[in-house]
Write an enzyme that holds these catalytic residues in place. Structure first.
Site, PDB file in Angstrom:
ATOM      1  N   ALA A  76      48.040  43.795  53.505  1.00 45.19           N
ATOM      2  CA  ALA A  76      47.216  44.412  52.465  1.00 45.19           C
ATOM      3  C   ALA A  76      47.599  45.882  52.297  1.00 45.19           C
ATOM      4  O   ALA A  76      48.054  46.539  53.237  1.00 45.19           O
ATOM      5  CB  ALA A  76      45.740  44.287  52.821  1.00 45.19           C
ATOM      6  N   GLU A 128      44.786  40.972  61.888  1.00 44.15           N
ATOM      7  CA  GLU A 128      43.464  41.195  61.297  1.00 44.15           C
ATOM      8  C   GLU A 128      42.346  41.289  62.328  1.00 44.15           C
ATOM      9  O   GLU A 128      41.350  41.994  62.127  1.00 44.15           O
ATOM     10  CB  GLU A 128      43.152  40.072  60.297  1.00 44.15           C
ATOM     11  CG  GLU A 128      43.941  40.132  59.010  1.00 44.15           C
ATOM     12  CD  GLU A 128      45.308  39.469  59.104  1.00 44.15           C
ATOM     13  OE1 GLU A 128      45.965  39.318  58.061  1.00 44.15           O
ATOM     14  OE2 GLU A 128      45.728  39.089  60.230  1.00 44.15           O
ATOM     15  N   GLU A 174      51.275  35.670  55.694  1.00 47.82           N
ATOM     16  CA  GLU A 174      50.612  34.584  54.964  1.00 47.82           C
ATOM     17  C   GLU A 174      51.375  34.247  53.680  1.00 47.82           C
ATOM     18  O   GLU A 174      51.502  33.078  53.308  1.00 47.82           O
ATOM     19  CB  GLU A 174      49.162  34.971  54.665  1.00 47.82           C
ATOM     20  CG  GLU A 174      48.301  34.998  55.932  1.00 47.82           C
ATOM     21  CD  GLU A 174      46.887  35.494  55.685  1.00 47.82           C
ATOM     22  OE1 GLU A 174      45.932  34.797  56.075  1.00 47.82           O
ATOM     23  OE2 GLU A 174      46.734  36.590  55.105  1.00 47.82           O
ATOM     24  N   GLY A 205      48.785  39.724  55.527  1.00 47.38           N
ATOM     25  CA  GLY A 205      49.034  39.037  54.267  1.00 47.38           C
ATOM     26  C   GLY A 205      50.502  38.825  53.978  1.00 47.38           C
ATOM     27  O   GLY A 205      50.877  37.885  53.278  1.00 47.38           O
TER      28      GLY A 205
END
Length: 700
Positions: A61, A125, A105, A102
């Site tokens: 992020a 995270e 991901e 992310g």
């Protein structure tokens, strides 16, 4: 858009271009979606590569968007991954540098993944109080297996790509690319361009762990190693769900957990710590482009516990150090302890013998000030006495080369006065390392009124190199951390007067989350240190009240672990505190002498008085400009004093409690005749913010 798009030999290349870590901000996400659509609409394109510009693939992020509407703006990361996964042409993630959060991901949503050696792979995270929110807990177990995925997700630790690529049965990486990553990714993309059906992580199954109790065992272990933290437990829940649910249901479960955690106090606290650590390095009036002084050689004055620990920090970072002592026996003893510390690391497998030898080779010793004259920075770690330190700095002033930084490791003394014994006060700064200096992360950088801006910029950069969290403090008695801890300790003493035992106070505040209660802390540090400070206070601040219990303890020679007796008794060779009958008898007699009938005191009151004492003194420190921002105070306590990370530091804790409630509780404490009513008058900035309904951390 924070991406670029071009076509090379029939392969579309979408390059993430959002420095410094190609964060998945809104424009980056939109650029990926547009690129996928453009490539699928172009008959000349047979495959797609997603790669990162610069030194990394993607760090996750974009932290600059945290808390803003852009963070959740469409297309969100779920939509991006869905578009990638549904592409009619193969999408290859080309990973280098880092693929975290992310970013990983996103890669897991691609049909294929190629990777450069040495890339760091992680889902971190959990370290900001949440679970991965875009399918990470569901897809990673499908490509690595439950055990490896659970370890990565619950710790947030990064793992080198080489190690993962060589793991038996792994399906995370399709090829390890040596040399030019883009060229390797393009070649791979052309090789798989015609493969159908396209592979997808969603089609992989997750085998349940062989041990039916594996998840419960993981929860039990995390309850010990990540005490009081909720996110690691919920990570286990999500990985367990991956073994029982299909991918869509598992992602829905993960999202539900994510949404609950992201608004929790713990997540707020951990995000605060994450941003606060980065903000601490920024000094308002010192520009980021301030030229730095060269620090290639360091000298340390004193080979004792603190001097040796300070030295190890620099040796660890590959910086040569010369230790100066007055006697050879002190030199030999200090160097022996440094070597012994490194040998212990080798024995535990944390350090190689080659690195031990390399670090020790950087160390030299001397008995003469002349031999350190060419050092770029010198740090004194001598006895905490103004007379002694003044003598040292007078000598340093006479021998050190022009431009050398002269630093004091003082924990309480006036750095302005230390600077003024030299003819170069602008070169003087306080560097207060915390003991053990080779272990503790905190470094209070004490800025005298004379300290030059380039000295401040330089020592902050050096702190980063030696892996310290540097927090700037102005000059006052005790600086930030020790000035506040004195009020915490005063309250602990009053609690003894009123009926508590040391173990009751310690247990209450440790249960609340502190790493160590005030009396165990005193025994560890040495109760004689606090005694010396109080003796000075009695002269300088005769109106400041203290419980007499700590002085009585020291008069009995009970200085703590080093004497085998303090607030607790200690068995020879052991550190476990044992409640002391001697101390209990001393407290009984003390109360009788004052005519105090002991009362039952709740854990809630114990915690409230101790923690709000920190808060109010912290507010005074802000008011006086000793700390430039509330988060700096929190960083001092999170990294140097065992304050619970999940509570975010004393100032954030007060914010979450509500400053109006803080003031209300303080007013109640002020009515206690055995306490110090004057202390519980709110600091002006606290009273003002409470009245305005504001908080310390949004005061601006």
């Amino acid at each position: 858009m924070s991406t670029t798009y071009n076509v090379t030999d029939g392969v579309a290349v979408i390059a993430l271009d959002n420095p410094p870590v190609n964060g998945l901000g809104q424009s980056t996400r939109a650029g990926i979606v547009d690129g996928i659509a453009k490539a699928n609409a172009d008959a000349a394109v047979s495959a797609i590569v997603i790669i990162g510009s610069g030194k990394v693939f993607c760090g996750g992020a974009d932290i600059r968007e945290f808390g803003s509407p852009k963070a959740g703006a469409e297309p969100n990361l779920h939509v991006v991954i869905e578009q990638v996964e549904q592409s009619g042409k193969p999408v290859v993630a080309a990973i280098h540098g880092v693929a975290m959060g992310g970013g990983l991901e996103l890669a897991l949503g691609c049909h294929y993944r190629v990777v450069a050696p040495g890339a760091q792979i992680a889902l971190p995270e959990v370290n900001i109080g949440i679970v991965p929110g875009a399918g990470g807990t569901q897809r990673l177990p499908r490509v690595l297996g439950v055990d490896a995925a659970l370890q990565m997700i619950t710790t947030g630790a990064s793992v080198p790509s080489d190690k993962l690529a060589k793991a038996p049965g792994q399906k995370l990486f399709d090829r390890l690319v040596e040399g030019d990553l883009l060229a390797g990714a393009l070649a791979f993309a052309k090789d798989v361009a015609a493969v159908r059906p396209l592979p997808s992580v969603r089609d992989l199954s997750v085998a349940a762990p062989a041990d039916a109790e594996a998840f419960n065992k993981a929860r039990a272990e995390l309850a010990k190693t990540r005490r009081n933290l909720e996110a690691p437990q919920r990570c286990v829940d999500c990985v367990e769900a991956a073994t029982k649910l299909d991918l869509n249901a598992g992602i829905a479960f993960e999202r539900e957990v994510f949404e609950k955690l992201v608004t929790s106090d713990q997540a707020r606290a951990l995000r605060h710590a994450f941003f606060g650590e980065r903000a601490a390095s920024k000094i308002p009036d010192v520009p980021a482009d301030t030229p730095l002084r060269k620090i290639e050689k360091v000298a340390v004055i004193g080979a004792g516990t603190m001097g040796g620990g300070i030295t190890m920090n620099f040796l660890n970072a590959g910086i040569p150090v010369t230790i100066l002592e007055m006697k050879q026996e002190a030199v030999d003893r200090g160097v022996g302890i440094i070597r012994k510390n490194y040998e212990a690391q080798v024995a535990k497998g944390k350090l190689s013998q080659d690195k031990l030898d390399a670090r020790m080779a950087l160390l030299t010793t001397t008995l003469s000030y002349d031999d350190i004259a060419q050092a770029d920075m010198v740090i004194e770690a001598v006895f905490e006495d103004m007379g002694v330190k003044s003598q040292v700095f007078t000598q340093l002033d006479s021998v050190m080369k022009p431009g050398a930084i002269l630093a004091s490791n003082t924990s309480t003394l006036d750095v302005d006065k230390i600077a003024e014994v030299t003819k170069r006060p602008a070169d003087v700064v306080g560097l207060h390392f915390f003991s053990p200096a080779n272990v503790m992360r905190l470094l209070e950088v004490v800025r005298s009124k004379h300290t030059a801006k380039d000295v401040m910029a330089t020592v902050m950069a050096v702190a980063k190199k030696i892996k310290k969290v540097a927090v700037v403090s102005g000059v006052c008695d005790g600086f930030i951390g020790n000035r506040m801890i004195e009020q915490y300790s005063r309250q602990a003493g009053f609690l003894l007067d009123e009926g508590c035992t040391p173990q009751q106070v310690d247990k209450a505040v440790e249960k609340w989350g502190m790493a160590m209660g005030p009396f165990r802390m005193g025994d560890l540090a040495g109760n004689d240190i606090g005694w010396a400070i109080r003796k000075r206070r009695y002269q300088e601040k005769p109106n400041m009240r203290y419980s007499a219990t700590a002085d009585k303890l020291c008069e009995l020679g009970r200085f703590g672990q080093k004497t085998g007796a303090g607030w607790y008794d200690y068995e020879a060779g052991k550190r476990e505190p044992v409640p002391s009958a001697v101390v209990e008898e001393m407290l009984v007699k003390h109360r009788e002498s004052l005519g105090i009938t002991p009362r039952q005191i709740s854990d809630e009151e114990i915690v409230g008085r101790l923690i709000l004492a920190l808060v109010n003194e912290g507010a005074h420190i802000l008011e006086e400009g000793i700390a430039s921002k509330a988060s700096d105070i929190d960083m001092v306590y999170l990294t140097g004093y065992g304050f619970p990370l999940f509570r975010g530091g004393p100032m954030l804790y007060a914010d979450m409690l509500g400053l109006g409630k803080v003031v209300e509780q303080m007013a109640a404490y002020a009515k206690n005749p055995r306490d110090d009513a004057s202390f519980w008058q709110p600091a002006p900035v606290l009273a003002k913010l409470a009245a305005e309904g504001k908080t310390f951390n949004n005061a601006a």
